[in-house]
Design an enzyme around this catalytic site. Structure first.
Site, PDB file in Angstrom:
ATOM      1  CG  HIS A   3      -6.788   3.286   9.932  1.00  0.00           C
ATOM      2  ND1 HIS A   3      -7.730   3.197  10.979  1.00  0.00           N
ATOM      3  CD2 HIS A   3      -5.290   3.632  10.451  1.00  0.00           C
ATOM      4  CE1 HIS A   3      -5.802   3.299  11.958  1.00  0.00           C
ATOM      5  NE2 HIS A   3      -4.854   3.269  11.444  1.00  0.00           N
ATOM      6  CG  ASP A  29      -1.868   3.437   9.680  1.00  0.00           C
ATOM      7  OD1 ASP A  29      -2.357   3.282   9.884  1.00  0.00           O
ATOM      8  OD2 ASP A  29      -0.853   2.610  10.526  1.00  0.00           O
ATOM      9  CG  HIS A  37      -3.839  -0.670  12.489  1.00  0.00           C
ATOM     10  ND1 HIS A  37      -3.401  -0.949  10.987  1.00  0.00           N
ATOM     11  CD2 HIS A  37      -3.748   0.679  13.215  1.00  0.00           C
ATOM     12  CE1 HIS A  37      -2.935   0.743  11.001  1.00  0.00           C
ATOM     13  NE2 HIS A  37      -3.153   1.308  12.147  1.00  0.00           N
ATOM     14  NE  ARG A  55      -3.470   1.471  22.145  1.00  0.00           N
ATOM     15  CZ  ARG A  55      -2.410   0.846  22.393  1.00  0.00           C
ATOM     16  NH1 ARG A  55      -2.770  -0.218  22.968  1.00  0.00           N
ATOM     17  NH2 ARG A  55      -2.315   0.741  20.933  1.00  0.00           N
TER      18      ARG A  55
END
Ligand SMILES: C=C1C[C@]23C[C@@]1(O)CC[C@H]2[C@@]12CC[C@H](O)[C@@](C)(C(=O)O1)[C@H]2[C@@H]3C(=O)O
Ligand SMILES: O=C(O)CCC(=O)C(=O)O
Ligand SMILES: [Fe+2]
Length: 327
Positions: free
Chosen positions: A200, A202, A257, A267
């Site tokens: 996507h 941002d 990204h 993570r």
């Protein structure tokens, strides 16, 4: 998070050919303490829409305190975490991202930066969580504004605070997100990649991402290929958002990204999304037009957000606002 069995894994998106992580050395690095920072920021935004920042001035203590509190929150039993959910629009969520059917191997907290949240459900020391969160956000906002001012200077815009004033506005629609991607050992064993957070861009002006030392973040280059970002827990990673793409009339492009889940290590990432007030008109800055036509129809951040929040993650949300060039 519960372990995966076949029924649960089927809900997720896979990249079935295993892509080994080869870290890219292409990611631009900007040292904020150096005089060439503004030139490098502009170059990185033009070429990648993405860069890493060192010497950022955010105290390591503020960073590790928030990481500690966040990990404590995510290590609670699910029924405790769910007291802070569902994310409608803010709070604790897991697996489901947005409201259009996207799923990922992730759980998260979504918060508005200038709004009081009811923290009572946020772990067993909610006051501490609130305090470390607010300190972190103030520090990161300050650094983001410095970057935006360097950017304006690098673009030779007279009004140095043209971008940063939107984040400093009391009505700024900025948000904060903490993502936790549990390790997924079954995947490592099966040799498959699992999507943690699907591809996507941002929607906001700029995003500042900081993570622990676990890999997973990938960015797409202009030719459509994907590169893996080497994790660096001491640095920040900056994404150009869709709104900055419009304000620069396409000179900067928002970066596509995604995050792949890790087979061995969890993570944890924390992202500050710098957004304008809802009533702000998002349009190319006159000084960047240089006699060219606007590539976009006029819209407010409220209108963009409204159309964005019904979309799927991977959609090209700006497409709807592009002007078709007259022939
Ligand atoms: C599928 C979606 C999730 C998202 C809203 C959307 O409809 C499209 C944009 C998504 C995104 C990506 C960046 C941020 O993580 C986020 C909070 C945002 O502002 O836009 C998410 C939205 C979300 O998770 O609700
Ligand atoms: O968690 C990450 O590293 C990135 C997540 C992301 O892109 C987002 O939340 O918009
Ligand atoms: Fe993102």
């Amino acid at each position: 998070m519960v372990l995966l069995n076949k029924a649960t894994t089927e809900q997720y998106s896979y990249i079935t050919t295993y892509i080994p992580t080869t870290f890219s050395s292409m990611i631009p690095v900007v040292d904020l303490s150096k005089p060439d920072a503004k030139t490098l920021i502009v170059k990185a935004c033009e070429e990648f829409g993405f860069f890493k920042v060192i010497n950022h001035g955010v105290p390591m203590e503020a960073i590790s305190q928030l990481e500690y509190e966040a990990l404590k929150f995510f290590s609670m039993p699910l029924n405790e975490k769910e007291k802070a959910g569902p994310p409608n629009p803010f709070g604790y969520g897991r697996r489901s991202i947005g409201h259009s059917g996207d799923v990922g191997w992730v759980e998260y907290l979504l918060l508005k930066t200038n709004q009081e949240h009811n923290f009572s459900a946020y772990g067993n020391n909610p006051e501490k969580f609130r305090y470390v969160l607010n300190s972190y956000i103030s520090s990161v906002r300050k650094m983001t504004c410095e970057i935006l001012e360097l950017m304006a200077e690098g673009l030779k815009i007279q009004q140095k605070n043209v971008f940063s004033k939107l984040l400093m506005d009391k009505q700024s629609d900025s948000i904060f997100r903490v993502n936790h991607y549990p390790a997924c050992p079954e995947l490592a064993a099966k040799g498959e990649n699992l999507i943690g957070f699907g591809e996507h861009t941002d929607p906001q002006i700029i995003s500042l991402l900081r993570s622990n030392n676990t890999s997973g973040l990938q960015i797409s280059l202009r030719d459509g290929s994907w590169i893996s970002v080497p994790p660096d827990h001491r640095s920040f990673f900056i994404n150009v958002g869709d709104s900055l793409q419009v304000m620069t009339n396409g000179r900067f492009q928002s970066v596509r990204h995604r995050v792949l889940a890790n087979g061995i290590k969890a993570r944890l990432s924390m992202i500050y999304f710098g957004g304008p007030p809802l009533s702000e008109k998002i349009a190319p800055l006159p000084s960047l037009m240089k006699g060219k036509e606007s590539l976009y129809k006029e819209f407010t951040w409220f209108e963009y957000k409204n159309s964005t929040y019904g979309s799927r993650l991977a959609d090209n949300r700006l497409g709807h606002f592009e002007r078709i060039a007259a022939s």
